[in-house]
Design an enzyme around this catalytic site. Structure first.
Site, PDB file in Angstrom:
ATOM      1  N   LEU A 101       0.840  -1.194   0.000  1.00 24.82           N
ATOM      2  CA  LEU A 101       0.000   0.000   0.000  1.00 24.82           C
ATOM      3  C   LEU A 101       0.874   1.242   0.000  1.00 24.82           C
ATOM      4  O   LEU A 101       1.957   1.249   0.585  1.00 24.82           O
ATOM      5  CB  LEU A 101      -0.854   0.036   1.271  1.00 24.82           C
ATOM      6  CG  LEU A 101      -1.929  -1.044   1.406  1.00 24.82           C
ATOM      7  CD1 LEU A 101      -2.473  -1.062   2.831  1.00 24.82           C
ATOM      8  CD2 LEU A 101      -3.055  -0.791   0.422  1.00 24.82           C
ATOM      9  N   GLU A 134     -10.520   0.506   7.364  1.00 25.53           N
ATOM     10  CA  GLU A 134     -10.328  -0.639   8.258  1.00 25.53           C
ATOM     11  C   GLU A 134      -8.954  -0.560   8.921  1.00 25.53           C
ATOM     12  O   GLU A 134      -8.034   0.041   8.373  1.00 25.53           O
ATOM     13  CB  GLU A 134     -10.503  -1.959   7.499  1.00 25.53           C
ATOM     14  CG  GLU A 134      -9.715  -2.061   6.223  1.00 25.53           C
ATOM     15  CD  GLU A 134     -10.159  -3.229   5.341  1.00 25.53           C
ATOM     16  OE1 GLU A 134      -9.307  -4.071   5.037  1.00 25.53           O
ATOM     17  OE2 GLU A 134     -11.342  -3.299   4.954  1.00 25.53           O
ATOM     18  N   LYS A 136      -5.241  -1.126  10.034  1.00 28.32           N
ATOM     19  CA  LYS A 136      -4.087  -1.742   9.376  1.00 28.32           C
ATOM     20  C   LYS A 136      -3.395  -2.601  10.434  1.00 28.32           C
ATOM     21  O   LYS A 136      -2.776  -2.088  11.364  1.00 28.32           O
ATOM     22  CB  LYS A 136      -3.151  -0.663   8.844  1.00 28.32           C
ATOM     23  CG  LYS A 136      -1.975  -1.216   8.064  1.00 28.32           C
ATOM     24  CD  LYS A 136      -1.272  -0.095   7.337  1.00 28.32           C
ATOM     25  CE  LYS A 136      -0.127  -0.553   6.462  1.00 28.32           C
ATOM     26  NZ  LYS A 136       0.758  -1.554   7.008  1.00 28.32           N
ATOM     27  N   GLU A 193      -4.145 -10.702   7.203  1.00 29.26           N
ATOM     28  CA  GLU A 193      -2.992 -10.507   8.071  1.00 29.26           C
ATOM     29  C   GLU A 193      -2.972 -11.539   9.177  1.00 29.26           C
ATOM     30  O   GLU A 193      -3.953 -11.713   9.902  1.00 29.26           O
ATOM     31  CB  GLU A 193      -3.077  -9.091   8.664  1.00 29.26           C
ATOM     32  CG  GLU A 193      -1.755  -8.509   9.034  1.00 29.26           C
ATOM     33  CD  GLU A 193      -0.975  -7.966   7.846  1.00 29.26           C
ATOM     34  OE1 GLU A 193      -1.423  -8.127   6.688  1.00 29.26           O
ATOM     35  OE2 GLU A 193       0.103  -7.400   8.087  1.00 29.26           O
ATOM     36  N   CYS A 451      36.378   1.956  -5.027  1.00 29.89           N
ATOM     37  CA  CYS A 451      36.025   2.101  -3.618  1.00 29.89           C
ATOM     38  C   CYS A 451      35.318   0.827  -3.160  1.00 29.89           C
ATOM     39  O   CYS A 451      34.299   0.438  -3.729  1.00 29.89           O
ATOM     40  CB  CYS A 451      35.119   3.311  -3.430  1.00 29.89           C
ATOM     41  SG  CYS A 451      34.471   3.428  -1.749  1.00 29.89           S
TER      42      CYS A 451
END
Ligand code: IVH
Length: 698
Positions: A101, A134, A136, A193, A451
């Site tokens: 997101l 909603e 997170k 989730e 380098c």
């Protein structure tokens, strides 16, 4: 490859008895183990990948029907031969990518988001557009695949295109439905989730401590660690939970709106977060954000913001995505968490492009559940502007995954023992001069690939996931190979096969891991042009720009013909600037990179090792594929952004300026000078009706 002697069972798992299921699972476990050994251990597969996948799928289907019969040596719990922990999980390519997101932090960001969405959809002020807000959830996203209502596969997000196969572990999680209720589509992937409640996290850490085991920094890490257990039964004991919130592949539409989709998810048996709200406008979204924010401390689980999603699925479809985030959703993050600590020292890091970045070394402190011991100071001006001194007490803050920052020094708390930092004018790694061009904030090491720091960072970027994605070749190995003098340029990576005997003498390299590393390298000898360009690590050239360049040049040969130290780089620069979204500064970085004889030689050597595939064009056979289009004036049927996205998805290149290379100029209302210029150049000019006739129903 010969056909397998093993014959795949055909009985419907749902109708099998447990005796025959157990027999078949045992046979499958043995057969799959045999092929794993042939493939991973001996590089001598007997069957095609597709046949192998069929064995695995059959095993999975039977296990889904008989979860109690999952064997300790089940192929779904084990990948390859007895591989080291890092290769513990197989890979699963997501049927639809798992997106992330974009983030907003202020009310203005959210207002801009809603305005952008409405504008893209050409909605008038009177047209309603609802959003769902909603929480997170601060966990890890999972994709769960159900076939005929049965859970058959679980995958982590991974890089969004490909995740890890965690099916066996997920099967052990009691809170997840293994069999859906209601009438889900035959194929249904749900995303959501996975998380751990705070009190379970604390109890777990107490138990871990008592047993002398690893302590987790926060509930999210604890959830991730608990999911990725070798022994899936441990996952089962960790009380992991899951909120469902979005959709992957599905064989039939589920609802016309996100709100309806969430209701369907509840009917299927998933937990859906009850704090979700359907909102009518920005004010409503912001009020919901405040409301959820107020409840944050009292929730049993961690959240780090609120996600807004446009409700109508047809709108979601039209809005599509940019890079890896949908245009139709945004995360509104909660403010950064702050803490007070002391700066012990300031170190200088040298990045891939030579930038010298000051980093504050801090007395370790917990900020929002994460232990922080470093914070970026950006550049020398920032140190001066904030008057930050070594030894200062400072306020630091962390916002999500962003690198911690120093907000301010507490100058009242100074004792007089603080010291002002002298920014070095030479590279602390290679000692070449560090130059800060006029007007720029960043000082850069002039050592180039001489380098060690730039070489190391450049190679690390080269093998990273979004670039060459070479498994088994990470920072540690690169460092080691640089030290040994084996790798000095990207091309050297492809010569590592010559070192296999010497590698076997190194600590931590067995025959199997060397074989795996070399085959991971060999696989990447074939690579898409856009990944190749991204991997070069040209300053300012991220994935999106790499794609634009790949589409512009079409092949590595064409690119190198236009961009090399002997080419007309002014002309190449001009052509680059004409690409929409490429500005003069970015074009400078590209031409300077290819125009540098040392870097160019490095590319030539690298190309000699590779087969570079042309970029996939979105649509090969539309009326506008391969054409360059310019839009001008006010479009009435769709917004400029939507018109551009649509044209690109049909394979066109959208440019901002009319030139001899333009194929079509599409004019909306009040088209001005561009229309005249196009007419002068003899370019086809179409109004919106003409354009939509050209596209037909594409
Ligand atoms: S929607 C296309 N909804 O946040 C849809 N994501 O920062 C993309 N997340 O990768 C995801 N809660 O892991 C969505 N209610 C929610 C979420 C949520 C947590 C996570 C998810 C995603 C990440 C992006």
């Amino acid at each position: 490859m010969t056909k397998p002697a093993f014959s795949l069972g055909t009985d419907d798992p749902a109708k099998m008895d447990s005796g025959s299921a157990a027999t078949e699972l045992a046979a499958l476990a043995a057969e799959i183990a045999r092929h794993d050994k042939l493939y991973h251990g001996q590089d001598a597969p007997e069957i095609s990948d597709a046949d192998y996948d069929r064995l695995v799928a059959r095993n999975r289907a039977i296990e889904a029907a008989f979860p109690l019969l999952v064997r300790p040596d089940s192929p779904s719990r084990r990948v390859g031969t007895d591989l080291p922990a890092q290769g513990q999980f197989g890979k699963i390519r997501h049927a639809r990518p798992m997106l992330s997101l974009s983030n907003g932090f202020s009310d203005d960001d959210i207002e801009d988001f809603v305005t952008r969405v409405r504008k893209f959809l050409s909605l008038s002020d009177a047209d309603p557009a609802q959003f769902v807000a909603e929480p997170k959830i601060d966990g890890l996203s999972l994709s769960l695949r159900y076939e005929n209502g049965k859970l058959v596969q679980a995958a982590t997000r991974g890089d969004g295109a490909e995740g890890e196969d965690v099916t066996a572990n997920v099967m052990q999680i009691a809170s997840l439905p293994k069999q859906l209720s209601g009438s889900p589509p035959a194929i249904f992937e749900v995303r959501g989730e996975m998380y751990m409640d705070r009190h379970d996290f604390l109890a777990l850490n107490t138990a871990q401590e008592t047993n002398g085991k690893k302590i987790f920094a926060n509930p999210r890490n604890a959830a991730a660690g608990s999911l990725r257990q070798k022994d899936a039964s441990i996952t089962g004991k960790r009380n992991l939970k899951f909120f469902a919130y979005s959709m992957g592949e599905t064989s039939a539409p589920i609802a016309g709106t996100h709100w309806g989709f969430l209701a369907a998810l509840r009917d299927f048996g998933f937990s859906v977060n009850d704090l979700s709200h359907r909102c009518d406008d920005v004010a409503d979204l912001l009020a919901t954000y405040q409301m959820i924010g107020r409840q944050r401390v009292d929730l049993p689980y961690d959240i780090d913001g609120v996600v807004y999603k446009i409700d109508r699925h047809d709108y979601q479809q039209r809005l599509g995505q940019v890079a890896r985030a949908p245009r139709w959703a945004m995360a509104h993050k909660f403010p950064a968490e702050q803490a007070e600590t002391v700066i012990d020292a300031i170190d200088i890091q040298v990045g891939r492009t030579g930038a010298l970045t000051p980093v504050a070394r801090l007395a370790p402190i917990s900020v929002g559940g994460v232990i922080v011991s470093k914070a970026t100071l950006h550049n020398e001006d920032e140190i001066a502007r904030k008057d930050i001194r070594i030894g200062d007490r400072v306020i630091i803050q962390r916002a999500g995954d962003v690198i911690p920052q120093i907000v301010r020094a507490l100058s009242d708390a100074r004792t007089g023992n603080e010291t002002v930092f002298d920014f070095p004018e030479s590279c602390p790694v290679c000692h070449a001069a560090a130059i800060r061009p006029e007007g720029e904030a960043v000082r850069r090491c002039s050592g180039g690939l001489n380098c060690a720091a730039q070489l190391f960072e450049g190679l690390k970027h080269f093998v990273a996931r979004d670039a060459f994605d070479i498994e088994g070749l990470g920072a540690r190995q690169i460092e080691q190979f640089i030290d040994l003098g084996w790798v000095q340029t990207p091309a050297d990576i492809f010569q590592l096969g010559d070192k296999s005997a010497a590698m076997a003498a190194l600590d931590g390299y067995g025959d199997l891991s060397i074989k795996k590393l070399l085959s991971a390298i060999a696989v990447r000898r074939e690579i898409g042009l856009e990944r190749f360009i991204y991997a070069l690590g040209i300053r300012q050239v991220g994935q999106a720009t790499a794609r634009l360049l790949a589409l512009h040049y079409g092949s590595v040969e064409a690119m190198m013909a236009a961009l090399n130290p002997d080419a007309n780089l002014d002309a190449a620069h001009q052509a680059l600037v004409e690409i929409d979204q490429i500005g003069a500064a970015m074009a400078n970085d590209v031409t300077a990179f290819f125009g540098n004889p040392d870097l160019y030689q490095l590319i030539v050597d690298l190309v000699a090792e590779l087969t570079i595939l042309p970029p996939e064009r979105p649509a090969e056979n539309s009326a506008i594929s391969g054409k360059t289009i310019v839009f001008t004036g006010t479009l009435t049927r769709m917004s400029r952004a939507e018109a551009k996205a649509k044209a690109e998805s049909l394979g066109a290149k959208v440019s901002g300026t009319v030139s001899a290379k333009t194929d079509f100029l599409i004019t909306g209302a009040d088209a001005g000078s561009k229309a005249r210029k196009a007419a002068d150049l003899g370019i086809t000019v179409l109004d919106e009706d003409g354009y939509s006739a050209l596209l037909g129903n594409q």
